[in-house]
Motif scaffolding. Structure first.
Motif, PDB file in Angstrom:
ATOM      1  N   ALA A  61       0.813  -1.215   0.000  1.00  0.00           N
ATOM      2  CA  ALA A  61       0.000   0.000   0.000  1.00  0.00           C
ATOM      3  C   ALA A  61       0.847   1.265   0.000  1.00  0.00           C
ATOM      4  N   ALA A  62       2.140   1.134   0.338  1.00  0.00           N
ATOM      5  CA  ALA A  62       3.013   2.309   0.425  1.00  0.00           C
ATOM      6  C   ALA A  62       3.255   2.949  -0.936  1.00  0.00           C
ATOM      7  N   GLY A  63       3.127   2.147  -2.007  1.00  0.00           N
ATOM      8  CA  GLY A  63       3.361   2.673  -3.349  1.00  0.00           C
ATOM      9  C   GLY A  63       4.833   2.803  -3.668  1.00  0.00           C
ATOM     10  N   GLY A  64       5.130   3.238  -4.899  1.00  0.00           N
ATOM     11  CA  GLY A  64       6.514   3.444  -5.311  1.00  0.00           C
ATOM     12  C   GLY A  64       7.241   2.149  -5.642  1.00  0.00           C
ATOM     13  N   PRO A  65       8.572   2.234  -5.747  1.00  0.00           N
ATOM     14  CA  PRO A  65       9.388   1.068  -6.101  1.00  0.00           C
ATOM     15  C   PRO A  65       9.210  -0.100  -5.136  1.00  0.00           C
ATOM     16  N   ALA A  66       9.037   0.187  -3.848  1.00  0.00           N
ATOM     17  CA  ALA A  66       8.871  -0.885  -2.861  1.00  0.00           C
ATOM     18  C   ALA A  66       7.624  -1.720  -3.166  1.00  0.00           C
ATOM     19  N   ALA A  67       6.538  -1.051  -3.538  1.00  0.00           N
ATOM     20  CA  ALA A  67       5.295  -1.762  -3.863  1.00  0.00           C
ATOM     21  C   ALA A  67       5.464  -2.607  -5.129  1.00  0.00           C
ATOM     22  N   GLN A  68       6.190  -2.058  -6.102  1.00  0.00           N
ATOM     23  CA  GLN A  68       6.440  -2.823  -7.340  1.00  0.00           C
ATOM     24  C   GLN A  68       7.260  -4.076  -7.047  1.00  0.00           C
ATOM     25  N   LEU A  69       8.231  -3.934  -6.137  1.00  0.00           N
ATOM     26  CA  LEU A  69       9.050  -5.089  -5.762  1.00  0.00           C
ATOM     27  C   LEU A  69       8.203  -6.149  -5.068  1.00  0.00           C
ATOM     28  N   ILE A  70       7.313  -5.717  -4.162  1.00  0.00           N
ATOM     29  CA  ILE A  70       6.426  -6.658  -3.470  1.00  0.00           C
ATOM     30  C   ILE A  70       5.551  -7.395  -4.479  1.00  0.00           C
ATOM     31  N   GLN A  71       5.045  -6.661  -5.492  1.00  0.00           N
ATOM     32  CA  GLN A  71       4.209  -7.266  -6.525  1.00  0.00           C
ATOM     33  C   GLN A  71       4.993  -8.338  -7.286  1.00  0.00           C
ATOM     34  N   ALA A  72       6.227  -8.012  -7.660  1.00  0.00           N
ATOM     35  CA  ALA A  72       7.065  -8.979  -8.379  1.00  0.00           C
ATOM     36  C   ALA A  72       7.381 -10.183  -7.497  1.00  0.00           C
ATOM     37  N   GLN A  73       7.697  -9.932  -6.235  1.00  0.00           N
ATOM     38  CA  GLN A  73       7.999 -11.038  -5.316  1.00  0.00           C
ATOM     39  C   GLN A  73       6.779 -11.940  -5.116  1.00  0.00           C
TER      40      GLN A  73
END
Length: 510
Positions: A442-454
């Motif tokens: 929910a934080a958004g940004g690169p961290a959220a994209q990484l979580i999605q990929a993981q």
């Protein structure tokens, strides 16, 4: 084989190796078509205005027609003559491909895909059964089925490469048009060089109740798994399809046990070696189809590969399959029993699959994916070759077409199950991972994209663990059920008992 039997054996067909070229070309075209359209689908969907809800029908229409009509196609090949069925199937497939390439809307595209599946169901069993009746010497048979097995196993990955090239550099329509030269060359060549052995047709009247029950039962089964992938396993229509399929196929077995001229003689299915091949191969294909799906998405979505680069990334698997089929399977087939190639072959493939359970977002292609693909290809190629040969080995020549159709049916149903089952497992694991990391996502940004990929990779890894187990089960079934010895150098060995115990070589006379 006794001296008397050997003296009755037909002289080797001088054109059999030329015929193999055209049979292999046709098989390559059919196998390519199973994956080449996947790469082109996004572009075709946009051009033709196909909705997201109906997009899956471009794949499903082909799968339903092909899977549902295979047994019927196999028996038609036995009845009409395999050469005739082969050539008609090729011409029909070419016309359907032209229709698909020229499609101007959704209805025309779906109709073309269904026609491709129908003619493929006539073509595929005719191709395999032609090999079964033309190559009677064990060593030559091993080489022929090695080539055929390599194409059957690796053609799907070749389709990804070709589909990527055609879509990226030409147009999605060429993924259909490319079939036309394949089909024309194969049809003309087959008509000129194939001489089908005399006395191998099945002149019995067609079992119409069997055709209706098997076709509707298989269509319901394939559609049930296809729907489960998109609508879920508890969806009412999904459950209805599975129940209907079970009832229809049970009725089919009852009918086949009673009618005088069955569509699928139960002796073809119940002989333990052929039954072991159909079951173990169908399970192994579940793993393979799931893996194609996951690796394609992993490489394109997670790693950012282009369609062409993704296709080339599958080359090690193709190389492994060709090596396993032609250099291991074909060379050892006349020296060791088939189960000692199939059982270890599935285990080696399982070892490659086991490596892929370690997949992560930053995994190295050379260090992990490449060696895993090599092991998968080697194992599957080694197992596919004797499986393809044994599936028609020992069968009465008049039943060769329907026995060949059973191999294709087990692969088609296995593919439908694999795509639906493993994709559902992966989706569930991805959802669970996202739920556990909801705050970070929910934080958004690169961290959220990484979580999605993981989360995606976690889903793939979970499903691949199931694929490992399925390959181990394939190995156990092959080692347990298949008990025929190595083929004798002079000809096929018996693989059953009674009237179905051996390939009746004197019947297949020119």
């Amino acid at each position: 084989m006794s001296k008397t039997a050997a003296s009755l054996a037909p002289a080797a067909d001088p054109s059999r190796w030329k015929a193999l070229v055209f049979i292999a070309l046709a098989q390559l075209m059919v196998v390519l078509d199973a994956t080449i359209v996947n790469i082109a689908l996004p572009s075709a969907q946009t051009d033709l205005g196909i909705s997201d809800g109906n997009r899956q029908w471009v794949i499903t229409a082909y799968a339903l027609a092909f899977g549902g009509l295979l047994l019927f196609g196999g028996r038609i090949a036995d009845k009409w003559g395999r050469k005739n069925a082969f050539v008609v199937g090729l011409i029909g497939f070419a016309l359907a491909s032209a229709l698909g390439g020229a499609a101007n809307g959704e209805a025309m595209m779906l109709g073309a895909r269904a026609l491709q599946g129908a003619f493929g169901a006539l073509l595929a069993p005719a191709a395999l059964s032609l090999l079964a009746v033309m190559f009677t010497d064990a060593k030559e048979r091993a080489k022929a089925f090695g080539i055929y097995g390599a194409i059957a196993g690796g053609g799907g990955a070749v389709g990804l490469i070709l589909g990527g090239f055609l879509t990226e550099y030409l147009n999605w329509r060429w993924t259909f048009f490319v079939n036309i030269p394949f089909a024309i060359v194969a049809a003309v060549g087959a008509w000129m060089v194939i001489r089908e052995p005399a006395g191998s047709r099945n002149r019995a009247p067609l079992d119409i109740p069997g055709v209706v029950l098997s076709t509707t039962g298989l269509v319901a089964l394939v559609y049930g798994f296809t729907r489960a992938e998109s609508a879920g396993w508890s969806d009412a229509l999904t459950v209805i399809m599975f129940v209907a399929s079970a009832l229809l196929l049970f009725a089919f077995v009852l009918v086949e046990a009673k009618v005088k001229s069955p569509l699928l003689p139960l002796r073809v299915l119940l002989e333990r070696n052929r039954g072991g091949v159909y079951l173990s191969l169908g399970l192994a294909v579940i793993s393979m189809f799931g893996l194609f799906l996951f690796l394609t998405y992993y490489l394109q979505v997670v790693k950012g590969f282009s369609p062409v680069k993704t296709g080339f990334a599958f080359l090690p698997m193709i190389a492994g399959m060709i090596t396993g089929s032609t250099q291991i399977g074909a060379r050892l087939m006349t020296r060791v029993p088939p189960r000692l190639l199939m059982g270890p072959g599935f285990l080696v493939a399982g070892l490659g699959m086991l490596l892929l359970t370690q997949l992560e977002v930053g995994s190295s292609y050379p260090a992990l994916i490449l060696p895993a693909q090599l092991l998968l290809g080697l194992g599957m190629g080694t197992a596919f070759m004797p499986a393809m040969s044994l599936a028609t080995h020992g069968v009465n020549p008049a039943d060769a077409g329907v026995a060949s159709a059973m191999v294709n049916t087990s692969q088609q149903v296995g593919g439908a199950i694999g795509t639906a089952l493993l994709n559902t497992i992966a989706a569930s694991a991805t959802t669970a991972y996202l739920a556990d990391h909801a705050a970070e996502a929910a934080a958004g940004g690169p961290a959220a994209q990484l979580i999605q990929a993981q989360a995606m990779v976690e889903g793939y890894s979970s499903a691949i663990w199931w694929a490992v187990g399925i390959l181990v089960a394939s190995s156990v079934i092959a080692l347990t059920l298949i008990n025929t010895g190595r083929p004798g150098v002079g000809g096929p060995v018996a693989s059953g008992s009674g009237e179905d115990a051996e390939l009746k070589v004197p019947v297949i006379a020119h």
